[in-house]
Design a protein around this motif. Structure first.
Motif, PDB file in Angstrom:
ATOM      1  N   GLN A 161      -0.056   2.861  -2.401  1.00 56.68           N
ATOM      2  CA  GLN A 161       0.359   4.236  -2.703  1.00 56.68           C
ATOM      3  C   GLN A 161      -0.846   5.184  -2.732  1.00 56.68           C
ATOM      4  O   GLN A 161      -1.982   4.742  -2.925  1.00 56.68           O
ATOM      5  CB  GLN A 161       1.051   4.281  -4.067  1.00 56.68           C
ATOM      6  CG  GLN A 161       2.333   3.499  -4.116  1.00 56.68           C
ATOM      7  CD  GLN A 161       2.511   2.880  -5.491  1.00 56.68           C
ATOM      8  OE1 GLN A 161       1.733   2.019  -5.901  1.00 56.68           O
ATOM      9  NE2 GLN A 161       3.527   3.330  -6.201  1.00 56.68           N
ATOM     10  N   THR A 162      -0.534   6.468  -2.614  1.00 51.97           N
ATOM     11  CA  THR A 162      -1.600   7.475  -2.739  1.00 51.97           C
ATOM     12  C   THR A 162      -1.909   7.707  -4.218  1.00 51.97           C
ATOM     13  O   THR A 162      -1.134   7.310  -5.092  1.00 51.97           O
ATOM     14  CB  THR A 162      -1.175   8.825  -2.122  1.00 51.97           C
ATOM     15  OG1 THR A 162      -0.120   9.368  -2.933  1.00 51.97           O
ATOM     16  CG2 THR A 162      -0.716   8.688  -0.685  1.00 51.97           C
ATOM     17  N   PHE A 163      -3.021   8.386  -4.470  1.00 51.50           N
ATOM     18  CA  PHE A 163      -3.378   8.757  -5.848  1.00 51.50           C
ATOM     19  C   PHE A 163      -2.267   9.608  -6.480  1.00 51.50           C
ATOM     20  O   PHE A 163      -2.099   9.607  -7.704  1.00 51.50           O
ATOM     21  CB  PHE A 163      -4.687   9.551  -5.863  1.00 51.50           C
ATOM     22  CG  PHE A 163      -5.915   8.714  -6.170  1.00 51.50           C
ATOM     23  CD1 PHE A 163      -5.814   7.437  -6.707  1.00 51.50           C
ATOM     24  CD2 PHE A 163      -7.189   9.239  -5.950  1.00 51.50           C
ATOM     25  CE1 PHE A 163      -6.951   6.694  -7.012  1.00 51.50           C
ATOM     26  CE2 PHE A 163      -8.328   8.500  -6.247  1.00 51.50           C
ATOM     27  CZ  PHE A 163      -8.206   7.222  -6.773  1.00 51.50           C
ATOM     28  N   ALA A 164      -1.521  10.347  -5.669  1.00 52.11           N
ATOM     29  CA  ALA A 164      -0.465  11.204  -6.225  1.00 52.11           C
ATOM     30  C   ALA A 164       0.799  10.408  -6.551  1.00 52.11           C
ATOM     31  O   ALA A 164       1.710  10.924  -7.188  1.00 52.11           O
ATOM     32  CB  ALA A 164      -0.135  12.323  -5.249  1.00 52.11           C
ATOM     33  N   GLU A 165       0.861   9.132  -6.111  1.00 53.06           N
ATOM     34  CA  GLU A 165       2.012   8.277  -6.428  1.00 53.06           C
ATOM     35  C   GLU A 165       1.664   7.271  -7.527  1.00 53.06           C
ATOM     36  O   GLU A 165       2.545   6.806  -8.243  1.00 53.06           O
ATOM     37  CB  GLU A 165       2.454   7.503  -5.182  1.00 53.06           C
ATOM     38  CG  GLU A 165       2.963   8.387  -4.064  1.00 53.06           C
ATOM     39  CD  GLU A 165       3.208   7.590  -2.785  1.00 53.06           C
ATOM     40  OE1 GLU A 165       4.335   7.628  -2.288  1.00 53.06           O
ATOM     41  OE2 GLU A 165       2.264   6.932  -2.291  1.00 53.06           O
ATOM     42  N   LEU A 166       0.394   6.921  -7.639  1.00 55.33           N
ATOM     43  CA  LEU A 166      -0.028   5.915  -8.627  1.00 55.33           C
ATOM     44  C   LEU A 166      -0.041   6.523 -10.036  1.00 55.33           C
ATOM     45  O   LEU A 166      -0.312   7.713 -10.199  1.00 55.33           O
ATOM     46  CB  LEU A 166      -1.448   5.419  -8.292  1.00 55.33           C
ATOM     47  CG  LEU A 166      -1.570   4.501  -7.083  1.00 55.33           C
ATOM     48  CD1 LEU A 166      -3.034   4.372  -6.655  1.00 55.33           C
ATOM     49  CD2 LEU A 166      -0.987   3.121  -7.397  1.00 55.33           C
ATOM     50  N   PRO A 167       0.216   5.689 -11.086  1.00 59.31           N
ATOM     51  CA  PRO A 167       0.095   6.209 -12.451  1.00 59.31           C
ATOM     52  C   PRO A 167      -1.322   6.733 -12.708  1.00 59.31           C
ATOM     53  O   PRO A 167      -2.306   6.169 -12.208  1.00 59.31           O
ATOM     54  CB  PRO A 167       0.372   4.978 -13.316  1.00 59.31           C
ATOM     55  CG  PRO A 167       1.106   4.029 -12.433  1.00 59.31           C
ATOM     56  CD  PRO A 167       0.640   4.299 -11.030  1.00 59.31           C
ATOM     57  N   LEU A 168      -1.407   7.779 -13.525  1.00 58.09           N
ATOM     58  CA  LEU A 168      -2.699   8.408 -13.817  1.00 58.09           C
ATOM     59  C   LEU A 168      -3.687   7.404 -14.418  1.00 58.09           C
ATOM     60  O   LEU A 168      -4.889   7.447 -14.137  1.00 58.09           O
ATOM     61  CB  LEU A 168      -2.487   9.588 -14.777  1.00 58.09           C
ATOM     62  CG  LEU A 168      -3.718  10.426 -15.059  1.00 58.09           C
ATOM     63  CD1 LEU A 168      -4.266  11.049 -13.780  1.00 58.09           C
ATOM     64  CD2 LEU A 168      -3.405  11.516 -16.081  1.00 58.09           C
TER      65      LEU A 168
END
Ligand code: IMP
Length: 191
Positions: A161-168
């Protein structure tokens, strides 16, 4: 002891504040009521981080650290790099920046990139630099709505996943800024 984090970004500030050693009272540019436009005219992330930290140390006579981050794309010889925020123009529009980057890479198969954060710390009359990187690739299209900046088009190595899909929490633990901040905390904790 007072230490300034040269930012107005309250989210960044809170994340770092909870990690600070107890002896340090962390204060932001907002706490200082410093609303000057601090020049970011350096040719590198290191120069910009240092310019920001020096501005505060000179004008407020306080120890200070500042960060600067860029996205470096291999096929573009490290662009947008130090110009990441303003890649598509002075409005610093994240979607315009991503659209420009996707356009530049349209015909390229090589899509490796990394984020790099540099922190410059002015302390006891000395400047110390720290840096953190995360490697990955630029995706073919935007996905996800978390995070900010180029997160929807950056997929870190080892993840689907992209950073925008992964949990913070995952982004913070493997990310560029988190790594640089950990070095700073270790340095301050050892003083
Ligand atoms: P700054 O030095 O933290 O202000 O970052 C400069 C620019 O790099 C930002 O305006 C974003 O475009 C980009 N950037 C910085 N950190 C990140 C991140 O964690 N994810 C995505 N983009 C970022």
């Amino acid at each position: 002891m007072k230490l300034v984090f040269a930012t107005h970004n309250q989210n960044k500030f809170n994340e770092v504040k909870i990690l600070m050693p107890k002896a340090i009272e962390l204060i932001s540019l907002t706490d200082l009521k410093c609303y000057d436009e601090i020049p970011e005219t350096g040719a590198t992330l290191e120069e910009n981080a240092k310019l920001k930290a020096d501005f505060v140390t000179k004008n407020y006579e306080l120890p200070c650290f500042a960060d600067d981050t860029g996205l470096l794309v291999d096929a573009l010889n490290g662009a947008p790099g130090v110009f990441s925020a303003r890649y598509a123009g002075p409005l610093k529009d994240a979607h315009a920046n991503m659209d420009k980057l996707l356009g530049e890479l349209d015909t390229k198969t090589q899509r490796e990139a990394h984020f790099k954060t540099v922190i410059a710390l002015n302390f006891n009359g000395k400047t110390t630099l720290f840096s953190g990187r995360v490697y990955g690739e630029i995706t073919l299209q935007k996905s996800g709505d978390k995070g900010f900046g180029y997160d929807p088009i950056f997929r870190p190595n080892g993840y689907q996943q992209t950073f925008a899909e992964l949990p913070l929490a995952i982004k913070n633990s493997i990310g560029h800024r988190g790594k640089a901040i950990q070095q700073l905390i270790t340095f301050l904790g050892a003083l």
